[in-house]
Design an enzyme around this catalytic site. Structure first.
Site, PDB file in Angstrom:
ATOM      1  N   ARG A 147       0.863  -1.186   0.000  1.00 51.23           N
ATOM      2  CA  ARG A 147       0.000   0.000   0.000  1.00 51.23           C
ATOM      3  C   ARG A 147       0.891   1.225   0.000  1.00 51.23           C
ATOM      4  O   ARG A 147       1.816   1.316   0.822  1.00 51.23           O
ATOM      5  CB  ARG A 147      -0.878  -0.004   1.260  1.00 51.23           C
ATOM      6  N   TYR A 159      -2.685  11.544   6.550  1.00 50.58           N
ATOM      7  CA  TYR A 159      -2.901  10.157   6.963  1.00 50.58           C
ATOM      8  C   TYR A 159      -1.853   9.211   6.379  1.00 50.58           C
ATOM      9  O   TYR A 159      -1.542   9.269   5.197  1.00 50.58           O
ATOM     10  CB  TYR A 159      -4.296   9.667   6.518  1.00 50.58           C
ATOM     11  N   ASP A 212      -4.999   4.050   0.012  1.00 48.02           N
ATOM     12  CA  ASP A 212      -6.108   4.315   0.934  1.00 48.02           C
ATOM     13  C   ASP A 212      -6.443   5.803   0.901  1.00 48.02           C
ATOM     14  O   ASP A 212      -5.616   6.639   1.284  1.00 48.02           O
ATOM     15  CB  ASP A 212      -5.665   3.898   2.350  1.00 48.02           C
ATOM     16  N   HIS A 214      -8.863   7.018   2.650  1.00 48.08           N
ATOM     17  CA  HIS A 214      -9.290   7.258   4.035  1.00 48.08           C
ATOM     18  C   HIS A 214     -10.513   8.161   4.143  1.00 48.08           C
ATOM     19  O   HIS A 214     -10.522   9.144   4.901  1.00 48.08           O
ATOM     20  CB  HIS A 214      -8.123   7.793   4.868  1.00 48.08           C
ATOM     21  N   GLU A 238      -8.952   2.336  -1.711  1.00 50.31           N
ATOM     22  CA  GLU A 238      -9.659   1.988  -0.473  1.00 50.31           C
ATOM     23  C   GLU A 238     -10.392   3.194   0.112  1.00 50.31           C
ATOM     24  O   GLU A 238      -9.864   4.307   0.088  1.00 50.31           O
ATOM     25  CB  GLU A 238      -8.606   1.480   0.518  1.00 50.31           C
ATOM     26  N   GLU A 264     -13.682  -0.910   6.624  1.00 50.27           N
ATOM     27  CA  GLU A 264     -13.001  -1.098   7.907  1.00 50.27           C
ATOM     28  C   GLU A 264     -13.748  -0.463   9.079  1.00 50.27           C
ATOM     29  O   GLU A 264     -13.551  -0.881  10.214  1.00 50.27           O
ATOM     30  CB  GLU A 264     -11.552  -0.580   7.844  1.00 50.27           C
ATOM     31  N   ARG A 285     -13.790  -5.057   3.692  1.00 47.19           N
ATOM     32  CA  ARG A 285     -12.577  -4.788   4.459  1.00 47.19           C
ATOM     33  C   ARG A 285     -12.753  -4.896   5.975  1.00 47.19           C
ATOM     34  O   ARG A 285     -11.909  -4.420   6.733  1.00 47.19           O
ATOM     35  CB  ARG A 285     -12.133  -3.349   4.157  1.00 47.19           C
ATOM     36  N   GLU A 341      -4.465  -7.404   4.996  1.00 46.01           N
ATOM     37  CA  GLU A 341      -3.572  -6.317   5.415  1.00 46.01           C
ATOM     38  C   GLU A 341      -2.747  -6.797   6.600  1.00 46.01           C
ATOM     39  O   GLU A 341      -3.278  -7.413   7.533  1.00 46.01           O
ATOM     40  CB  GLU A 341      -4.413  -5.102   5.832  1.00 46.01           C
ATOM     41  N   TRP A 404     -11.300  12.263   8.802  1.00 51.08           N
ATOM     42  CA  TRP A 404      -9.919  11.789   8.939  1.00 51.08           C
ATOM     43  C   TRP A 404      -9.814  10.404   8.428  1.00 51.08           C
ATOM     44  O   TRP A 404      -9.775   9.685   7.867  1.00 51.08           O
ATOM     45  CB  TRP A 404      -9.457  11.791  10.398  1.00 51.08           C
TER      46      TRP A 404
HETATM   47  C1  GCO Z   1      -6.004   0.819   7.354  1.00 52.30           C
HETATM   48  C2  GCO Z   1      -6.697   1.821   8.200  1.00 52.30           C
HETATM   49  C3  GCO Z   1      -6.023   2.172   9.482  1.00 52.30           C
HETATM   50  C4  GCO Z   1      -6.931   3.053  10.346  1.00 52.30           C
HETATM   51  C5  GCO Z   1      -6.756   2.703  11.785  1.00 52.30           C
HETATM   52  C6  GCO Z   1      -7.586   3.546  12.723  1.00 52.30           C
HETATM   53  O1  GCO Z   1      -6.309   0.768   6.186  1.00 52.30           O
HETATM   54  O2  GCO Z   1      -5.211   0.074   7.902  1.00 52.30           O
HETATM   55  O3  GCO Z   1      -7.155   2.892   7.442  1.00 52.30           O
HETATM   56  O4  GCO Z   1      -4.767   2.757   9.276  1.00 52.30           O
HETATM   57  O5  GCO Z   1      -6.675   4.385  10.133  1.00 52.30           O
HETATM   58  O6  GCO Z   1      -7.080   1.355  11.962  1.00 52.30           O
HETATM   59  O7  GCO Z   1      -7.459   3.072  14.015  1.00 52.30           O
HETATM   60 MG    MG Z   2      -7.864   1.957   5.588  1.00 52.74          MG
END
Ligand code: GCO
Ligand code: MG
Length: 404
Positions: A147, A159, A212, A214, A238, A264, A285, A341, A404
């Site tokens: 990634r 991020y 990602d 995010h 992602e 996630e 995810r 992951e 975020w």
């Molecule tokens: C990922 C996620 C994490 C989250 C984290 C928050 O793809 O692994 O985006 O980096 O930001 O799990 O606690």
């Molecule tokens: Mg993520």
């Protein structure tokens, strides 16, 4: 067999982890991960104050019934706190059942569908040269999929970049007050294609590359990014939008063939209903830890399989080795596995949670220990008590809060 003890252990060997330990009258123990990054103590209270008293005296073999009892019986359904608590119970019960059978958990899930579990690791850099070095470091560690996250010119901290230590260790997000990061979507959208271009030029066409976003884009921005990245053939994009609004993905999907991965922060199958039945995504995810455990995640994967959608279990550092072990058993067993992951944990975390799963050549294997194959060293855990910690927050250039 009866459950005679339910104990919640909070430990911070570099970052906070919440673990449920169930003990039976036969002396068997089961572990479950209940870590909810930045809101850990809410789950501790949910488990100790509301769930543990209900578990005493129950037959640990009745996993489905206990799951339904905790989910439907609370009346107040879903949500990350509830589902992390239920997940911990579910995984601890699977751990006990598999230990009672003398088998590694994956055998109870139908046995191995593959020899090993493909993972992806995280590479990041404040700028492109630093990112290229980071990709090289992951490849040296054996990863076969990466990634890529990059700093954005003009932004101080974004991020996936500023907060990762050089050695990848777990100081990530361990802040007593939320750190404030900054964001500018236009700057991001202009920069990311150049990042992919540089990584492809350096490492060639074959390396699977993931990215990602995010949760930061609008549907039309996400469609644009997906389209701009198509020449670089990403493995996936992602969390392109905050997918609470599932219908938004119709617009993204209509505008790009870049594969999409989401989920996630989802807690139940209902968060995925439109996304799956309309085939708007390619990978689901969710983490075992935040989705209510192995029981519902297995059902999600079977549902997704009908639409040729694959699994991609969330596995950052804030999923404990207990949650990771449960994930790897499921990964080995389900037919529609996509990728796992895997960021690994610090040496200290791996001492507190000794685990049977192993990582080699970019692949994980859950090992053959009965149960999920994790032992918690409670003395060491106690030596590293809870530390208040928050995830960062995001503000735009005008000071307003952004996802975020
Ligand atoms: C990922 C996620 C994490 C989250 C984290 C928050 O793809 O692994 O985006 O980096 O930001 O799990 O606690
Ligand atoms: Mg993520």
């Amino acid at each position: 067999m009866k459950i005679v003890d339910a104990k919640v252990v909070v430990t911070s060997p570099g970052r906070n982890f919440v673990t449920l330990k169930l003990t039976t009258d036969d002396g068997l123990t089961g572990l479950g991960d209940a870590t909810l990054n930045g809101r850990e103590l809410a789950v501790v209270s949910y488990l100790t104050d509301h769930v543990a008293p209900l578990l005493l005296g129950l037959d640990p073999h009745r996993i489905e019934d206990t799951w339904q009892y905790l989910y439907r019986g609370a009346y107040w359904r879903r949500g990350p706190v509830t589902m992390a608590a239920i997940a911990a119970v579910d995984v601890a019960l699977w751990d006990i059942k598999a230990k009672a059978a003398g088998l590694p958990l994956y055998q109870l899930l139908g046995g191995a569908s593959r020899d090993r579990v493909r993972t992806y690791g995280h590479a990041n850099g404040r700028d492109i040269p630093e990112l290229l070095d980071s990709v090289r470091a992951r490849l040296d560690e054996g990863y076969q999929a990466v990634r890529i996250q990059s700093g954005i010119p003009g932004l101080k901290a974004v991020y996936g970049v500023h907060s990762t230590d050089d050695d990848g260790s777990a100081v990530l997000h361990q802040q007593a007050r939320p750190l404030v990061e900054d964001w500018d979507t236009d700057a991001y959208l202009r920069h990311i294609p150049a990042v992919f271009d540089a990584v492809r030029s350096e490492f060639g066409a074959d390396l699977p590359l993931l990215h990602d976003a995010h949760h930061r884009l609008t549907p039309v921005q996400a469609g644009r990014l997906g389209r701009d990245l198509e020449p670089y053939r990403p493995f996936w994009l992602e969390d392109c939008t905050p997918a609470e609004n599932q219908e938004a993905l119709r617009l993204v999907r209509a505008n790009t063939t870049t594969p999409l991965a989401i989920g996630e922060v989802f807690n139940t199958v209902y968060d995925y209903q439109t996304l799956i039945t309309e085939q708007l995504i390619d990978y689901v995810r969710s983490a075992v830890t935040h989705f209510g455990g192995v029981t519902p995640l297995r059902k999600l994967f079977d549902f997704a399989a009908q639409y040729q959608i694959k699994s991609a279990i969330h596995g950052p550092e804030d999923i404990s080795p207990v949650g990771m072990a449960a994930a790897v058993h499921l990964d080995l067993a389900v037919h529609n596995f996509g990728i796992q992951e895997y960021s690994g944990h610090t040496a200290l975390t791996n001492e507190v949670f000794r685990h049977a799963y192993t990582f080699a050549d970019g692949h994980l294997h859950p090992g053959e220990a009965p149960g999920i194959g994790v032992e918690l060293d409670e003395e060491m855990a106690a030596a590293h008590p809870y530390e208040a910690a928050y995830l960062p927050v995001n503000r735009l250039q005008d000071g307003s809060v952004h996802d975020w």
